[in-house]
Design an enzyme around this catalytic site. Structure first.
Site, short mmCIF file in Angstrom:
data_model
loop_
_atom_site.label_atom_id
_atom_site.label_comp_id
_atom_site.label_asym_id
_atom_site.label_seq_id
_atom_site.Cartn_x
_atom_site.Cartn_y
_atom_site.Cartn_z
N TRP A 186 16.63 37.70 72.56
CA TRP A 186 17.97 37.88 73.13
C TRP A 186 17.83 38.76 74.36
CZ3 TRP A 186 20.63 42.49 74.08
CH2 TRP A 186 21.91 42.32 74.62
N GLU A 227 18.73 33.42 71.11
CA GLU A 227 20.06 33.88 70.69
C GLU A 227 20.99 34.03 71.88
OE1 GLU A 227 22.10 37.80 68.54
OE2 GLU A 227 19.93 37.71 68.83
N LYS A 229 24.99 34.81 73.66
CA LYS A 229 26.10 35.76 73.57
C LYS A 229 27.16 35.34 74.57
CE LYS A 229 26.90 40.75 73.18
NZ LYS A 229 26.26 42.09 73.25
N ASP A 260 24.79 34.32 66.05
CA ASP A 260 25.23 35.67 65.68
C ASP A 260 26.74 35.64 65.47
OD1 ASP A 260 26.37 38.41 66.20
OD2 ASP A 260 24.23 38.91 66.35
N HIS A 263 28.88 36.87 68.47
CA HIS A 263 28.52 36.52 69.84
C HIS A 263 29.33 35.37 70.43
CE1 HIS A 263 24.34 38.62 70.22
NE2 HIS A 263 25.30 39.43 69.82
N HIS A 287 22.48 35.72 62.41
CA HIS A 287 22.67 37.16 62.46
C HIS A 287 24.05 37.45 61.88
CE1 HIS A 287 19.52 38.86 65.51
NE2 HIS A 287 18.98 38.29 64.45
N ASP A 295 32.01 41.61 70.06
CA ASP A 295 30.74 41.87 69.39
C ASP A 295 30.54 43.37 69.15
OD1 ASP A 295 28.15 41.49 68.36
OD2 ASP A 295 27.26 41.80 70.33
N ASP A 297 29.65 44.73 66.09
CA ASP A 297 28.63 44.99 65.08
C ASP A 297 29.09 45.94 63.98
OD1 ASP A 297 26.24 43.43 65.98
OD2 ASP A 297 26.50 44.61 67.78
N ASP A 327 22.77 42.14 61.27
CA ASP A 327 22.76 42.77 62.58
C ASP A 327 24.06 43.56 62.77
OD1 ASP A 327 22.34 43.60 65.13
OD2 ASP A 327 22.39 41.63 66.06
#
Length: 419
Positions: A186, A227, A229, A260, A263, A287, A295, A297, A327
């Site tokens: 990424w 990956e 985003k 993800d 993302h 993820h 995003d 997390d 993640d």
């Protein structure tokens, strides 16, 4: 307490058996589903580089809860504590390249070698774990103006070499530990404001990836993933490595595609993409995270999307070709608790999906009985999955229900508070 748990479990078995669900078999399947735990929750994505400082490249962590791991020994000790609170043995640990341990010698990322991760491998062997890996294309003086898509050929060459070295480290993990390392790429490359030439950076990124992946490495030891985003801090208007770019690259070059959960646009969810993408790729990396508006997390909770992801994997028998990784990073709460909450919830969601009478639901759906489909889906939400989960924890000799929190509090008092 154990007698009550066992009795509740027997009652749950009977309830599920009415729909043809073998609870014991579901738990056996759950035992074999591996979850890759991300090391960076334990130190707020700082790593062990000599000049490690503030995060850059769209990476941000908030909070300053006491007890952060300061070195590899502390980080691995914290992970061991987490593992002691998790049912089952199928776990890997996901390591970023900035967690290299170089014994005080300055080693830049384009010069990293397997030996700089030997302590991780020795620890993984001791604890019967697999290891995954990620090149770190952020929080570095050469990452501020693009990495693999940089217009500066010197900078781009640096990061290409870093990507090559990362694959060699992944291969080392795979050979030493007897299971393939997922090596995930990424990059934070993008633009804060309007971009005129969106094509040229993507052509450079494609060329960089081609160079990184050129060396033949057996997938028995190392599997490459890419990956995407949708945007990040400093790349609000344009991201070079978009979903469309990486989806095309993964399909054409037979790499894994990483989805993800944070993302994509706020109204998008990755659970709806899984069955579509599996028409064209052989293997996925997930993820599992929790976005709050973007995003961010957050720690994974047992919400609708987590359950939907697990259902898609189980209903379509995608588990054997899906790599599940976590993640998230939250420094506003106890980091051990954050790991434990997110990992236990991910395994809970998988258990709930394994306990679903999928065959019966598919049957009424195929018959066009959408009334029964909706009614049954709603009723199964309150079936006694919790009783099965409690028994599963008891069977694996880990804390049942919220009892794990007492152990975390004790660890905080005895260990974390003294850092």
């Amino acid at each position: 307490m154990s007698k009550l748990i066992e009795q509740n479990y027997q009652n749950a078995k009977e309830a599920y058996a009415k729909w043809g669900v073998d609870v014991d078999k579901a738990m056996e399947k759950l035992d074999n589903i591996s979850i890759s735990i991300h090391c960076w929750q334990g130190d707020d994505v700082i790593g062990f580089e000599n000049d490690a400082g503030s995060l850059t490249g769209g990476i941000q962590t908030t909070g300053n809860y006491p007890g952060k791991a300061r070195n590899g020994e502390e980080l691995r000790a914290d992970l061991e504590k987490v593992l002691s609170l998790l049912p089952g043995d199928a776990y890997k640990v996901n390591v970023h390249s900035l967690y290299a341990e170089t014994d005080g010698v300055k080693v830049d990322r384009d010069a990293l070698e397997p030996k700089h991760f030997a302590k991780w491998v020795d620890w993984a062997k001791k604890n019967k774990l697999g290891l995954d890996f990620n090149p770190s294309f952020f929080s570095h003086p050469l990452s501020e103006n693009g990495t693999l898509s940089s217009i500066d050929e010197g900078i781009r060459k640096f990061w290409i070499e870093h990507g090559k070295r990362s694959r060699e480290i992944g291969e080392y993990f795979g050979k030493e530990l007897g299971q393939a390392c997922i090596n995930n790429i990424w990059i934070p490359d993008g633009s804060k404001d309007i971009v005129v030439d969106k094509l040229a950076p993507r052509l450079r990124l494609k060329d960089s990836l081609d160079q990184i992946l050129a060396a033949p490495i057996s997938k028995k030891y190392n599997k490459d993933a890419v990956e995407s985003k949708v945007f990040g801090i400093g790349s609000e208007s344009y991201v070079v490595g978009s979903h469309e770019f990486y989806m095309g690259y993964a399909i054409k070059n037979n790499t894994l595609l990483c989805l993800d959960a944070g993302h994509f646009h706020p109204t998008e969810v990755i659970s709806t993409k899984i069955s579509a993408i599996f028409n064209f790729v052989d293997e996925l990396l997930l993820h599992v995270s929790r976005p709050v508006r973007w995003d961010s997390d957050h720690v994974v909770i047992l919400d609708d999307e987590l359950n939907a992801i697990a259902q898609e994997l189980v209903r379509n028998d995608f588990i054997p070709k899906t790599n599940i990784a976590l993640d998230f990073f939250d420094a506003s709460i106890n980091r051990i608790a954050a790991w434990t909450i997110g990992t236990r919830n991910t395994r809970k969601a998988l258990l709930a999906a394994l306990l679903e009478p999928t065959a019966a639901l598919k049957k009424v759906e195929a018959e066009g009985d959408f009334t029964s489909r909706l009614a049954l889906l709603e009723e199964f939400k309150t079936y006694p999955m919790g009783a099965v989960w409690d028994y599963y924890c008891l069977k694996h000799d880990v804390p049942v229900k919220e009892a794990w929190l007492d152990e975390v509090k004790a660890y905080e008092k005895d260990v974390l508070s003294k850092r």
